[in-house]
Design a protein around this motif. Structure first.
Motif, mmCIF file in Angstrom:
data_model
loop_
_atom_site.group_PDB
_atom_site.id
_atom_site.type_symbol
_atom_site.label_atom_id
_atom_site.label_comp_id
_atom_site.label_asym_id
_atom_site.label_seq_id
_atom_site.Cartn_x
_atom_site.Cartn_y
_atom_site.Cartn_z
ATOM 1 N N ALA A 1 0.839 -1.207 0.000
ATOM 2 C CA ALA A 1 0.000 0.000 0.000
ATOM 3 C C ALA A 1 0.874 1.257 0.000
ATOM 4 C CB ALA A 1 -0.906 -0.010 1.233
ATOM 5 N N THR A 2 0.454 2.251 -0.779
ATOM 6 C CA THR A 2 1.201 3.516 -0.785
ATOM 7 C C THR A 2 0.293 4.654 -0.324
ATOM 8 O OG1 THR A 2 0.652 3.803 -3.110
ATOM 9 C CG2 THR A 2 2.829 2.873 -2.617
ATOM 10 N N LYS A 3 0.935 5.693 0.167
ATOM 11 C CA LYS A 3 0.189 6.813 0.759
ATOM 12 C C LYS A 3 -0.081 7.911 -0.268
ATOM 13 C CE LYS A 3 1.465 10.377 3.380
ATOM 14 N NZ LYS A 3 2.336 11.103 4.279
ATOM 15 N N TYR A 4 -1.252 8.499 -0.180
ATOM 16 C CA TYR A 4 -1.555 9.677 -0.998
ATOM 17 C C TYR A 4 -1.122 10.933 -0.233
ATOM 18 C CZ TYR A 4 -4.929 6.696 -3.521
ATOM 19 O OH TYR A 4 -5.530 5.707 -4.250
ATOM 20 N N ASP A 5 -0.482 11.864 -0.926
ATOM 21 C CA ASP A 5 -0.229 13.176 -0.308
ATOM 22 C C ASP A 5 -1.499 14.018 -0.395
ATOM 23 O OD1 ASP A 5 2.374 12.693 0.381
ATOM 24 O OD2 ASP A 5 3.158 13.373 -1.563
ATOM 25 N N GLN A 6 -2.177 13.849 -1.511
ATOM 26 C CA GLN A 6 -3.407 14.594 -1.749
ATOM 27 C C GLN A 6 -4.353 13.732 -2.568
ATOM 28 O OE1 GLN A 6 -2.793 18.690 -2.929
ATOM 29 N NE2 GLN A 6 -4.693 18.691 -4.097
ATOM 30 N N ILE A 7 -5.631 13.882 -2.308
ATOM 31 C CA ILE A 7 -6.628 13.098 -3.043
ATOM 32 C C ILE A 7 -7.921 13.911 -3.075
ATOM 33 C CG2 ILE A 7 -7.362 11.798 -0.971
ATOM 34 C CD1 ILE A 7 -7.635 9.312 -2.791
ATOM 35 N N SER A 8 -8.727 13.699 -4.117
ATOM 36 C CA SER A 8 -9.981 14.465 -4.196
ATOM 37 C C SER A 8 -11.098 13.687 -3.498
ATOM 38 C CB SER A 8 -10.355 14.723 -5.653
ATOM 39 O OG SER A 8 -10.743 13.507 -6.259
ATOM 40 N N PHE A 9 -12.155 14.400 -3.140
ATOM 41 C CA PHE A 9 -13.314 13.758 -2.526
ATOM 42 C C PHE A 9 -13.848 12.657 -3.456
ATOM 43 C CE2 PHE A 9 -13.361 17.740 -0.107
ATOM 44 C CZ PHE A 9 -13.657 17.284 1.164
ATOM 45 N N ASP A 10 -13.942 12.990 -4.760
ATOM 46 C CA ASP A 10 -14.501 12.035 -5.714
ATOM 47 C C ASP A 10 -13.665 10.765 -5.816
ATOM 48 O OD1 ASP A 10 -16.688 13.576 -6.248
ATOM 49 O OD2 ASP A 10 -15.748 14.635 -7.932
ATOM 50 N N GLU A 11 -12.338 10.932 -5.770
ATOM 51 C CA GLU A 11 -11.471 9.742 -5.826
ATOM 52 C C GLU A 11 -11.668 8.850 -4.603
ATOM 53 O OE1 GLU A 11 -7.755 12.006 -6.846
ATOM 54 O OE2 GLU A 11 -7.103 9.964 -7.342
ATOM 55 N N VAL A 12 -11.856 9.479 -3.458
ATOM 56 C CA VAL A 12 -12.086 8.691 -2.232
ATOM 57 C C VAL A 12 -13.356 7.852 -2.397
ATOM 58 C CG1 VAL A 12 -12.674 8.809 0.238
ATOM 59 C CG2 VAL A 12 -10.845 10.251 -0.685
ATOM 60 N N TYR A 13 -14.409 8.479 -2.945
ATOM 61 C CA TYR A 13 -15.655 7.740 -3.191
ATOM 62 C C TYR A 13 -15.415 6.612 -4.186
ATOM 63 C CZ TYR A 13 -18.829 11.284 -1.111
ATOM 64 O OH TYR A 13 -19.501 12.107 -0.269
ATOM 65 N N SER A 14 -14.816 6.976 -5.334
ATOM 66 C CA SER A 14 -14.729 5.997 -6.420
ATOM 67 C C SER A 14 -13.808 4.830 -6.061
ATOM 68 C CB SER A 14 -14.300 6.663 -7.727
ATOM 69 O OG SER A 14 -12.986 7.149 -7.594
ATOM 70 N N LYS A 15 -12.800 5.095 -5.248
ATOM 71 C CA LYS A 15 -11.884 4.011 -4.874
ATOM 72 C C LYS A 15 -12.351 3.276 -3.617
ATOM 73 C CE LYS A 15 -7.608 5.522 -6.985
ATOM 74 N NZ LYS A 15 -7.760 6.807 -7.670
ATOM 75 N N GLY A 16 -13.433 3.764 -3.036
ATOM 76 C CA GLY A 16 -13.985 3.108 -1.850
ATOM 77 C C GLY A 16 -13.063 3.177 -0.644
ATOM 78 N N LEU A 17 -12.280 4.270 -0.536
ATOM 79 C CA LEU A 17 -11.349 4.400 0.591
ATOM 80 C C LEU A 17 -12.096 4.863 1.834
ATOM 81 C CD1 LEU A 17 -8.524 6.226 -1.381
ATOM 82 C CD2 LEU A 17 -8.564 3.822 -0.696
ATOM 83 N N GLU A 18 -11.584 4.442 2.984
ATOM 84 C CA GLU A 18 -12.251 4.849 4.221
ATOM 85 C C GLU A 18 -11.512 6.003 4.873
ATOM 86 O OE1 GLU A 18 -13.436 1.925 7.123
ATOM 87 O OE2 GLU A 18 -14.062 0.604 5.482
ATOM 88 N N VAL A 19 -12.137 7.145 4.922
ATOM 89 C CA VAL A 19 -11.532 8.324 5.543
ATOM 90 C C VAL A 19 -12.309 8.654 6.814
ATOM 91 C CG1 VAL A 19 -10.974 10.756 5.222
ATOM 92 C CG2 VAL A 19 -10.778 9.177 3.301
ATOM 93 N N MET A 20 -13.597 8.783 6.630
ATOM 94 C CA MET A 20 -14.549 8.981 7.728
ATOM 95 C C MET A 20 -15.792 8.200 7.315
ATOM 96 S SD MET A 20 -14.513 13.068 8.196
ATOM 97 C CE MET A 20 -13.222 13.920 9.057
ATOM 98 N N ASP A 21 -16.789 8.135 8.173
ATOM 99 C CA ASP A 21 -18.022 7.518 7.707
ATOM 100 C C ASP A 21 -18.626 8.437 6.639
ATOM 101 O OD1 ASP A 21 -20.526 9.047 9.138
ATOM 102 O OD2 ASP A 21 -18.706 9.090 10.361
#
Ligand code: GTP
Length: 235
Positions: free
Chosen positions: A175-195
């Protein structure tokens, strides 16, 4: 100072340190010192802390308790943690005000948005206890809501990982870390940031989120100075 007004969200579990339950005094003091450094640097700090080190509504439901009842108990747990961090901060000479979403006037002020903003302007750390005062909402959602209400520039989610990864770094070594990511990418990649409730609230109100490691000394200060710390979620 890159940010003048922040909302810092800490998890209740983090307060346990290496203990299995409750509050680890050493960890509590470490957090208070980090917050004091931010405050001394002139940053207006609002704080929301979870309650999972004391009580978790969702788990209580699995044990047969009514969900709403459990959630209210969880909200009370956040007030205990808020009082603990309040006491630790005041011990270091930081002025604080604790506001609760559920009225308990012998212990703290009720949540009043305009008063909270005034406290921040007067250089007090404002701690928001009892979540949003509603069952079915997490403390992340409460943090997002309060951050928007007080017009914080950013919500800082202090965790034990140093940002958002392509996969769970504790399970997947590649796994690699993102320095920056968009809200849409978080949704589309199914990443867990907050509920999703909390996350959507941030997205819809254009509130950037930074996920960072709160257990690394100096991280909060460096982040506020504008150093690349953690992962920034932005539109
Ligand atoms: P300013 O007047 O804007 O400077 O704010 P202040 O917070 O100093 O004024 P206030 O007179 O409202 O509060 C004085 C102290 O009483 C503070 O420590 C508050 O946190 C506390 N306080 C205010 N309202 C309540 C309340 O409803 N319950 C409890 N327990 N404390 C309160």
């Amino acid at each position: 100072m890159k940010y003048k007004r922040i909302l810092l969200k800490l998890s209740g579990e983090a307060l346990m340190g290496n203990k299995g339950f409750g509050i680890d005094q050493e960890r509590l003091m470490e957090y208070a010192k980090e917050i004091k450094d931010a405050y001394d640097a002139g940053c207006q700090v609002a704080l929301v802390i979870g309650g999972g080190n004391i009580f978790r509504g969702i788990q209580a439901e699995k044990g047969g308790m009514d969900r709403v009842h459990g959630d209210y108990m969880g909200m009370l747990a956040t007030v205990i943690n808020s009082m603990a961090i309040q006491s630790a901060l005041e011990g270091l000479g930081v002025q604080t005000r604790l506001q609760s979403a559920i009225k308990m006037e012998q212990i703290c002020e009720p949540f009043i948005r305009r008063k909270a903003v005034r406290h921040l302007e007067k250089g007090r750390v404002v701690i928001f206890g009892a979540g949003s005062g509603n069952p079915y909402f997490t403390t992340d959602s409460a943090a997002a809501l309060r951050a928007i209400e007080i017009e914080a520039e950013v919500i800082l989610k202090g965790t034990r990982v140093d940002g958002i990864y392509t996969a769970d770094p504790e399970k997947d070594k590649t796994a690699t870390k993102y320095d920056q990511i968009s809200f849409d990418e978080v949704y589309s990649k199914g990443l867990e940031v907050m509920d999703l409730t909390a996350f959507t609230l941030c997205k819809e109100n254009n509130l950037p989120i930074i996920v960072f490691d709160m257990n690394k000394k100096g991280n909060l200060q460096n982040l506020l100075k504008g150093d690349k710390v953690g992962t920034l979620v932005i539109a």
